[in-house]
Design a protein around this motif. Structure first.
Motif, PDB file in Angstrom:
ATOM      1  N   UNK A 158     -27.971  36.348  85.837  1.00 22.12           N
ATOM      2  CA  UNK A 158     -27.199  37.406  85.193  1.00 22.12           C
ATOM      3  C   UNK A 158     -27.853  38.740  85.471  1.00 22.12           C
ATOM      4  N   UNK A 159     -27.059  39.788  85.413  1.00 27.27           N
ATOM      5  CA  UNK A 159     -27.633  41.121  85.572  1.00 27.27           C
ATOM      6  C   UNK A 159     -27.024  42.101  84.591  1.00 27.27           C
ATOM      7  N   UNK A 160     -27.826  43.096  84.279  1.00 23.08           N
ATOM      8  CA  UNK A 160     -27.404  44.270  83.516  1.00 23.08           C
ATOM      9  C   UNK A 160     -27.194  45.382  84.537  1.00 23.08           C
ATOM     10  N   UNK A 161     -26.116  46.122  84.402  1.00 13.36           N
ATOM     11  CA  UNK A 161     -25.899  47.287  85.264  1.00 13.36           C
ATOM     12  C   UNK A 161     -25.597  48.481  84.375  1.00 13.36           C
ATOM     13  N   UNK A 162     -26.163  49.618  84.702  1.00 13.00           N
ATOM     14  CA  UNK A 162     -25.903  50.847  83.956  1.00 13.00           C
ATOM     15  C   UNK A 162     -25.330  51.872  84.925  1.00 13.00           C
ATOM     16  N   UNK A 163     -24.187  52.466  84.520  1.00 10.85           N
ATOM     17  CA  UNK A 163     -23.536  53.431  85.420  1.00 10.85           C
ATOM     18  C   UNK A 163     -22.874  54.527  84.597  1.00 10.85           C
ATOM     19  N   UNK A 164     -22.550  55.662  85.236  1.00 15.00           N
ATOM     20  CA  UNK A 164     -21.825  56.714  84.532  1.00 15.00           C
ATOM     21  C   UNK A 164     -20.493  56.158  84.028  1.00 15.00           C
ATOM     22  N   UNK A 165     -19.994  56.688  82.893  1.00 16.95           N
ATOM     23  CA  UNK A 165     -18.789  56.093  82.275  1.00 16.95           C
ATOM     24  C   UNK A 165     -17.570  56.116  83.195  1.00 16.95           C
ATOM     25  N   UNK A 166     -17.465  57.133  84.071  1.00 14.15           N
ATOM     26  CA  UNK A 166     -16.277  57.226  84.934  1.00 14.15           C
ATOM     27  C   UNK A 166     -16.168  56.028  85.876  1.00 14.15           C
ATOM     28  N   UNK A 167     -17.323  55.484  86.271  1.00  8.83           N
ATOM     29  CA  UNK A 167     -17.276  54.377  87.239  1.00  8.83           C
ATOM     30  C   UNK A 167     -17.194  52.999  86.577  1.00  8.83           C
ATOM     31  N   UNK A 168     -17.363  52.961  85.247  1.00 11.63           N
ATOM     32  CA  UNK A 168     -17.491  51.661  84.587  1.00 11.63           C
ATOM     33  C   UNK A 168     -16.274  50.745  84.761  1.00 11.63           C
ATOM     34  N   UNK A 169     -15.046  51.261  84.622  1.00 14.16           N
ATOM     35  CA  UNK A 169     -13.896  50.340  84.759  1.00 14.16           C
ATOM     36  C   UNK A 169     -13.808  49.735  86.161  1.00 14.16           C
ATOM     37  N   UNK A 170     -14.061  50.559  87.184  1.00 14.22           N
ATOM     38  CA  UNK A 170     -14.007  50.042  88.554  1.00 14.22           C
ATOM     39  C   UNK A 170     -15.102  48.992  88.782  1.00 14.22           C
ATOM     40  N   UNK A 171     -16.282  49.289  88.259  1.00 13.57           N
ATOM     41  CA  UNK A 171     -17.401  48.363  88.421  1.00 13.57           C
ATOM     42  C   UNK A 171     -17.101  47.037  87.724  1.00 13.57           C
ATOM     43  N   UNK A 172     -16.521  47.128  86.538  1.00 14.97           N
ATOM     44  CA  UNK A 172     -16.203  45.914  85.785  1.00 14.97           C
ATOM     45  C   UNK A 172     -15.194  45.052  86.541  1.00 14.97           C
ATOM     46  N   UNK A 173     -14.159  45.689  87.075  1.00 12.20           N
ATOM     47  CA  UNK A 173     -13.128  44.944  87.830  1.00 12.20           C
ATOM     48  C   UNK A 173     -13.749  44.239  89.026  1.00 12.20           C
ATOM     49  N   UNK A 174     -14.609  44.969  89.697  1.00 14.04           N
ATOM     50  CA  UNK A 174     -15.255  44.458  90.899  1.00 14.04           C
ATOM     51  C   UNK A 174     -16.157  43.259  90.565  1.00 14.04           C
ATOM     52  N   UNK A 175     -16.878  43.352  89.464  1.00 12.16           N
ATOM     53  CA  UNK A 175     -17.756  42.250  89.051  1.00 12.16           C
ATOM     54  C   UNK A 175     -16.920  41.030  88.686  1.00 12.16           C
ATOM     55  N   UNK A 176     -15.854  41.256  87.944  1.00 11.71           N
ATOM     56  CA  UNK A 176     -15.016  40.130  87.486  1.00 11.71           C
ATOM     57  C   UNK A 176     -14.312  39.432  88.635  1.00 11.71           C
ATOM     58  N   UNK A 177     -14.169  40.137  89.739  1.00 15.38           N
ATOM     59  CA  UNK A 177     -13.476  39.546  90.892  1.00 15.38           C
ATOM     60  C   UNK A 177     -14.358  38.552  91.642  1.00 15.38           C
ATOM     61  N   UNK A 178     -15.650  38.489  91.295  1.00 15.10           N
ATOM     62  CA  UNK A 178     -16.561  37.573  91.994  1.00 15.10           C
ATOM     63  C   UNK A 178     -16.983  36.450  91.051  1.00 15.10           C
ATOM     64  N   UNK A 179     -17.270  35.249  91.591  1.00 19.03           N
ATOM     65  CA  UNK A 179     -17.631  34.138  90.699  1.00 19.03           C
ATOM     66  C   UNK A 179     -18.878  34.432  89.857  1.00 19.03           C
ATOM     67  N   UNK A 180     -19.872  35.133  90.441  1.00 22.79           N
ATOM     68  CA  UNK A 180     -21.098  35.404  89.684  1.00 22.79           C
ATOM     69  C   UNK A 180     -20.854  36.378  88.543  1.00 22.79           C
ATOM     70  N   UNK A 181     -19.708  37.073  88.555  1.00 24.41           N
ATOM     71  CA  UNK A 181     -19.494  38.105  87.544  1.00 24.41           C
ATOM     72  C   UNK A 181     -18.195  37.937  86.794  1.00 24.41           C
ATOM     73  N   UNK A 182     -17.618  36.726  86.835  1.00 24.42           N
ATOM     74  CA  UNK A 182     -16.265  36.587  86.292  1.00 24.42           C
ATOM     75  C   UNK A 182     -16.188  36.795  84.779  1.00 24.42           C
ATOM     76  N   UNK A 183     -17.322  36.598  84.080  1.00 22.52           N
ATOM     77  CA  UNK A 183     -17.318  36.841  82.626  1.00 22.52           C
ATOM     78  C   UNK A 183     -17.960  38.188  82.301  1.00 22.52           C
ATOM     79  N   UNK A 184     -18.009  39.095  83.261  1.00 21.81           N
ATOM     80  CA  UNK A 184     -18.658  40.401  83.046  1.00 21.81           C
ATOM     81  C   UNK A 184     -17.974  41.167  81.918  1.00 21.81           C
ATOM     82  N   UNK A 185     -18.759  42.029  81.286  1.00 24.42           N
ATOM     83  CA  UNK A 185     -18.228  42.805  80.163  1.00 24.42           C
ATOM     84  C   UNK A 185     -18.990  44.114  80.044  1.00 24.42           C
ATOM     85  N   UNK A 186     -18.314  45.119  79.486  1.00 27.32           N
ATOM     86  CA  UNK A 186     -19.015  46.351  79.091  1.00 27.32           C
ATOM     87  C   UNK A 186     -19.549  46.075  77.682  1.00 27.32           C
ATOM     88  N   UNK A 187     -20.850  46.085  77.533  1.00 27.52           N
ATOM     89  CA  UNK A 187     -21.420  45.643  76.252  1.00 27.52           C
ATOM     90  C   UNK A 187     -21.983  46.782  75.415  1.00 27.52           C
TER      91      UNK A 187
END
Lengths: 341, 341
Positions: free
Chosen positions: A277-306
């Motif tokens: 698992x990984x934690x990622x920190x990014x500016x708020x503007x990029x967060x939705x795109x990053x989340x979608x991208x993570x969820x699209x991969x098997x390693x990140x399918x349960x990704x969430x903004x926490x």
């Protein structure tokens, strides 16, 4: 050279002695399983032609007990552990080393199983194990096998990820459920009286991270919450960056069997180790795109903004509970379980 | 954060637990002693800007017993060991990693002494320790401290050193006396009933090797005869290159106290470990120049041409004795002493 008895043989002191016995172990077990041009050369170092860029360099020793567990073993864990440390700065991993410290009397069949598991993890990751070393210690001076893996990778141009770059207002993302590895090891070690059926989440994250940095180069930092779990790792990052953090408990994924084991034993999954698992920190503007991208991969399918990064001179990591209260997620003295990785 | 008790404190399981106790050990002991910008960043990997060139990558674990000995300790040995593995392909070493496996109950004062020794060896070599990892195992599952060091360096353009490049007619050079490290450890371990006063030869060879490859880029290969000693290492090289070797016993330097200990115990100094010596193989035309150059440096002042590479399908390493006979220097099963490095 005689054949190594991989069925009934045991590790002997001579296997670390720099003579024929060690050469036999290297050629018949390690070089055969890890099979690549660098090991085949038989030198005491590997020479690699790497693309241009900053070099990422990481090292991790592994002493996990038990050696085998659902979802992996010390071998695959050792490969994933160092790959992930490289991946967290956005690097593409290029090569690994392996240093074995074997205990006299350890079954060669178990060693072969671990080596095969490392070889498979290395193939799946497409990162060769190019150099290594073997030492043997007397019975009672080790514990079966300890494995150091070190690794090198190249950081793509323009990236600058570091734990001191989180800024107030940034979003905190998590790639999936927490506590799986810690709860898995715990259930293997204790006689819990029920089949918990929890698998370690041990896996390589470098393909996920490469996709992330390619699409969102504004990423501030990534880190894998291994020993000490999510809570201690976020405290580390908060301290490095001189910020606070506000998390939402309801947003943090915990799978049901892990929750159950934690409730039974009075443990908090936020403090249990993760190995995929990984934690990622990014500016708020990029967060939705990053989340979608993570969820699209098997390693990140349960990704969430926490949660979000806050301005807090006390550098507190706080958790808004499901009941609406706010709880301090303190930096504990230690992971609850020794030898988790 | 409280202060680590470096006088009376002991290693505790929590020091490997990924929480405050581990952070304390890292910041108050490791990062302070190894003091550099990469460790100060506190990330799980170091990012290095290296010059262009092929990357050399090496790894060595160290389990030497006893931990302290005349001329060094496990800390300086671990730094020199990996530096030398990098140096043997002509690389300039740029950075090291360190992975500690500590046994619960080990005195923090001894750990601090080892860490300070590593720091000093790293400063003297001008190669920083940029990343690392700490694990702790329960009392009785380790032996004080085991240390993995891995390292990276850059190979200068145009060099191609490898153990498979020796050719019949080549000269074999040795940088100094053999058996010092092995005999030193032996006298420390056994109660020999006399003060043998033998110091380990542990030292960093990268400045010597850089001078050698700069002046004699035709060098075929270099290797440090550590575990297994000169005899096993030459057998390794003979096998890699598919050649034989003919050595002159009278040309191989052995200091008198090492000779005396070997005679007393019935050991052969040619099979004892060295930690600050190298074998170099080069075309005969370059041998005199290489020898002069080695002798001009302190690490090579007792250098000698000890033999020649021969055409021999059986790949025998033979020794012309002082009495004129020829003796086969066989490839033994193992170094006579376990845990020599």
């Amino acid at each position: 050279m005689s054949r190594l008895d991989l069925t009934n043989g045991k590790v002997e002191m001579a296997h670390g002695g720099g003579g024929r016995a060690m050469a036999q172990l290297i050629s018949q077990l390690f070089a055969r399983a890890f099979d690549n041009e660098w090991l085949a050369q038989g030198n005491d170092q590997a020479q690699l032609s790497l693309p241009a860029g900053r070099l990422a360099f990481a090292s991790d020793s592994h002493v996990v007990s038990p050696l085998f567990f659902p979802g992996g073993d010390i071998g695959s864990l050792a490969v994933h552990g160092t790959l992930n440390d490289l991946a967290m700065c956005g690097a593409r991993p290029h090569a690994l080393s392996v240093g074995f410290i074997l205990e006299e009397g350890f079954a060669l069949a178990e060693l072969a199983r671990i080596v095969e598991s490392m070889a498979q993890a290395s193939r799946e990751a497409n990162v060769p194990i190019v150099t290594g070393d073997t030492k043997v210690v007397e019975r009672g001076k080790g514990d079966g096998v300890f494995i150091n893996t070190s690794g090198v990778g190249i950081v793509p141009e323009g990236l600058d990820l570091s734990g001191d770059r989180a800024r107030p207002g940034d979003c905190i993302l998590l790639s999936g459920s927490v506590g799986d590895h810690g709860a898995c090891i715990l259930t293997q070690r204790e006689s819990l009286g029920f089949a918990a059926d929890i698998r370690s989440d041990s896996c390589a994250l470098h393909r996920l991270t490469q996709a992330m940095v390619a699409q969102v180069p504004q990423l501030r930092c990534m880190r894998d919450p291994t020993r000490g779990g999510l809570a201690n790792t976020l405290n580390e990052l908060a301290q490095q960056s001189g910020v606070g953090m506000q998390l939402e408990e309801a947003a943090i994924p915990v799978i049901q069997p892990v929750q159950a084991v934690c409730e039974l034993l009075g443990l908090d999954p936020l403090y249990l180790a993760n190995e995929g698992k990984l934690i990622a920190i990014c500016p708020p503007e990029q967060a939705p795109m990053l989340l979608d991208l993570m969820r699209a991969r098997p390693e990140g399918q349960a990704a969430a903004i926490i949660g979000t990064v806050t301005a807090d001179p006390q550098q507190f990591v706080q958790l808004r509970t499901r009941f609406g209260g706010n709880r301090l997620l303190d930096w504990l003295n230690s992971e609850p379980l020794p030898r988790i990785c």
